[in-house]
Design an enzyme around this catalytic site. Structure first.
Site, PDB file in Angstrom:
ATOM      1  N   ASP A  69      -3.718   7.004  -0.242  1.00 49.01           N
ATOM      2  CA  ASP A  69      -4.639   6.882   1.089  1.00 49.01           C
ATOM      3  C   ASP A  69      -4.833   8.097   1.516  1.00 49.01           C
ATOM      4  O   ASP A  69      -4.117   8.825   2.212  1.00 49.01           O
ATOM      5  CB  ASP A  69      -3.931   5.788   1.942  1.00 49.01           C
ATOM      6  CG  ASP A  69      -3.927   4.571   1.578  1.00 49.01           C
ATOM      7  OD1 ASP A  69      -4.690   4.114   0.568  1.00 49.01           O
ATOM      8  OD2 ASP A  69      -3.073   3.682   2.131  1.00 49.01           O
TER       9      ASP A  69
ATOM     10  N   LYS B 101      -3.407  -1.686  -2.512  1.00 50.36           N
ATOM     11  CA  LYS B 101      -2.791  -3.055  -2.010  1.00 50.36           C
ATOM     12  C   LYS B 101      -1.732  -3.490  -3.205  1.00 50.36           C
ATOM     13  O   LYS B 101      -0.701  -4.141  -2.460  1.00 50.36           O
ATOM     14  CB  LYS B 101      -3.933  -4.047  -2.319  1.00 50.36           C
ATOM     15  CG  LYS B 101      -5.034  -4.056  -1.341  1.00 50.36           C
ATOM     16  CD  LYS B 101      -6.011  -5.111  -1.148  1.00 50.36           C
ATOM     17  CE  LYS B 101      -6.895  -5.163  -0.003  1.00 50.36           C
ATOM     18  NZ  LYS B 101      -6.211  -5.554   1.422  1.00 50.36           N
TER      19      LYS B 101
ATOM     20  N   GLU C 231      -8.067  -5.370  -6.714  1.00 55.64           N
ATOM     21  CA  GLU C 231      -8.445  -3.693  -6.778  1.00 55.64           C
ATOM     22  C   GLU C 231      -7.971  -3.313  -8.481  1.00 55.64           C
ATOM     23  O   GLU C 231      -8.040  -2.290  -8.622  1.00 55.64           O
ATOM     24  CB  GLU C 231      -7.330  -2.838  -5.953  1.00 55.64           C
ATOM     25  CG  GLU C 231      -8.184  -2.968  -4.356  1.00 55.64           C
ATOM     26  CD  GLU C 231      -7.225  -2.223  -3.329  1.00 55.64           C
ATOM     27  OE1 GLU C 231      -7.933  -1.765  -2.354  1.00 55.64           O
ATOM     28  OE2 GLU C 231      -5.992  -1.780  -3.897  1.00 55.64           O
TER      29      GLU C 231
ATOM     30  N   THR D  96      -6.014 -15.766   7.065  1.00 59.01           N
ATOM     31  CA  THR D  96      -5.707 -14.852   8.126  1.00 59.01           C
ATOM     32  C   THR D  96      -6.589 -14.633   9.212  1.00 59.01           C
ATOM     33  O   THR D  96      -7.981 -14.439   9.071  1.00 59.01           O
ATOM     34  CB  THR D  96      -5.110 -13.534   7.601  1.00 59.01           C
ATOM     35  OG1 THR D  96      -6.299 -12.928   6.971  1.00 59.01           O
ATOM     36  CG2 THR D  96      -3.972 -13.789   6.419  1.00 59.01           C
TER      37      THR D  96
ATOM     38  N   ASP E 144      -2.538   0.833  14.397  1.00 57.56           N
ATOM     39  CA  ASP E 144      -3.296   1.043  13.017  1.00 57.56           C
ATOM     40  C   ASP E 144      -3.137  -0.138  12.140  1.00 57.56           C
ATOM     41  O   ASP E 144      -1.915  -0.412  11.891  1.00 57.56           O
ATOM     42  CB  ASP E 144      -2.618   2.419  12.340  1.00 57.56           C
ATOM     43  CG  ASP E 144      -3.126   2.786  11.044  1.00 57.56           C
ATOM     44  OD1 ASP E 144      -4.167   2.057  10.584  1.00 57.56           O
ATOM     45  OD2 ASP E 144      -2.824   3.560  10.638  1.00 57.56           O
TER      46      ASP E 144
ATOM     47  N   THR F 175      -3.858  -0.609   9.044  1.00 61.10           N
ATOM     48  CA  THR F 175      -3.934  -0.099   7.641  1.00 61.10           C
ATOM     49  C   THR F 175      -2.695  -0.783   6.878  1.00 61.10           C
ATOM     50  O   THR F 175      -1.577  -0.540   7.330  1.00 61.10           O
ATOM     51  CB  THR F 175      -4.076   1.306   7.357  1.00 61.10           C
ATOM     52  OG1 THR F 175      -5.212   2.056   8.106  1.00 61.10           O
ATOM     53  CG2 THR F 175      -4.244   1.739   5.844  1.00 61.10           C
TER      54      THR F 175
ATOM     55  N   ASP G  75      -1.589  -6.557   3.687  1.00 63.31           N
ATOM     56  CA  ASP G  75      -0.618  -6.384   2.474  1.00 63.31           C
ATOM     57  C   ASP G  75       0.638  -6.941   2.949  1.00 63.31           C
ATOM     58  O   ASP G  75       1.570  -7.513   2.000  1.00 63.31           O
ATOM     59  CB  ASP G  75      -0.647  -5.114   1.854  1.00 63.31           C
ATOM     60  CG  ASP G  75      -2.053  -4.772   1.487  1.00 63.31           C
ATOM     61  OD1 ASP G  75      -2.790  -5.419   0.925  1.00 63.31           O
ATOM     62  OD2 ASP G  75      -2.404  -3.276   1.388  1.00 63.31           O
TER      63      ASP G  75
ATOM     64  N   GLY H 229      -0.210   4.100   9.355  1.00 66.03           N
ATOM     65  CA  GLY H 229       0.050   4.422   8.080  1.00 66.03           C
ATOM     66  C   GLY H 229       0.114   3.016   7.624  1.00 66.03           C
ATOM     67  O   GLY H 229       0.165   1.862   8.395  1.00 66.03           O
TER      68      GLY H 229
END
Length: 300
Positions: free
Chosen positions: A15, A42, A141, A219, A245, A247, A251, A286
């Site tokens: 990332d 992911k 992915e 979700t 964050d 990100t 997952d 993160g």
């Protein structure tokens, strides 16, 4: 007896993250923060999140023979994941380009790299790993045909969880195996065909169930989640936190839900626990670095 609570079949990316005051419009350039590099993808995110919670976790993925690949392998070992199923070589490690705005929302562009070289043959070669796993989780992915092959090689009695991200139409064979199919609003509408999806989470969930999954989880970000099965539709409330964050938070949610389902929790119970895991994750920057331990979730 299963050797693993969860096997994640999926992507592993480096990332590359930049903070921005706002995302640029078409043709516009904006200045951002210093570039930071984090382990992500992911698949790798889900594996790290589950292992940090205490699940016996393995990852089936492919990375490049490069610095990013070594970063990802080191991060998996540090989280407690068994990386025996991680294949090396064939292409450079996948990369995700991520911008994060001051509210914590992110936009992501993924270059698949080695993720696109994880093949059905790789899945068949890892048959012992699949047969040793109570729950198998996947995303999109990696090539769709590789995910389908994972379904075909599930152990008798094991459970398959799919987060179809990035979304695309799914074959019936794959949909029927999902227990649950985990989607956000955008993913639900893509799979349902856009305008035909309806305008409420309940309508999305019922429409998705009609396509064949044994259960569905929608979700809803700060509004929590909705779970649906033949037993009915239930709302799961969110945990109110100040997001820093987002990100990788989805997952973490998927990993926690998959693990708790394998441990015997009901779908609603597992989703409620997963919501708490996701809530902790969004309070930290993160992806993998933000994932909590079980003790931290219990303390929330």
């Amino acid at each position: 007896m299963y050797d693993y609570d969860l096997l994640v079949v999926g992507s592993a990316n480096a990332d590359l993250v930049i903070g921005v005051e706002r995302r640029p419009a078409a043709g516009e350039t904006v200045l951002g923060s210093d570039l930071s590099v984090h382990p992500g993808g992911k698949g790798a995110n889900q594996a790290a999140a589950a292992a940090r919670l205490g699940a016996r976790t393995a990852l089936l993925a492919r990375v490049g023979d490069d610095a990013h690949g070594r970063l990802l392998l080191d991060a998996q070992r540090a989280a407690g994941v068994d990386p025996a199923g991680v294949l090396v070589g064939g292409a450079p490690t996948g990369v995700a380009l991520i911008t994060v705005d001051p509210s914590g929302d992110n936009s992501i562009v993924v270059s698949p790299g080695a993720n696109g070289r994880l093949t059905p043959e790789d899945v068949r070669a890892a048959g012992d790993l699949l047969r040793a796993s109570r729950v198998v989780s996947a995303q999109l992915e990696i090539p769709l045909e590789t995910v389908v092959e994972a379904v075909r090689n599930l152990a008798p009695g094991s459970r398959f969880v799919l987060n179809p991200s990035p979304p695309r139409p799914l074959p019936q064979e794959l949909l029927k195996a999902c227990d649950p199919l985990i989607v956000n609003e955008h993913e639900a509408k893509v799979i349902l065909g856009g305008a035909e999806a309806g305008d409420t989470p309940e309508s999305w969930a019922r429409g998705l169930l009609a396509l064949g999954p044994r259960s569905v989880v929608v979700t809803l970000g700060g509004e929590g989640a909705l779970v649906a099965s033949a037993d009915g539709v239930t709302r799961v409330p969110s945990v109110k936190v100040d997001a820093v964050d987002t990100t990788g938070a989805g997952d973490a949610f998927t990993a926690a839900l998959a693990w708790r389902l394998g441990a015997g929790a009901s779908l609603a119970e597992a989703a409620a626990y997963a919501a708490r895991v996701g809530a902790v994750a969004v309070t930290r920057r993160g992806a993998q670095e933000s994932y909590p331990t079980a003790a931290e979730v219990d303390a929330l």
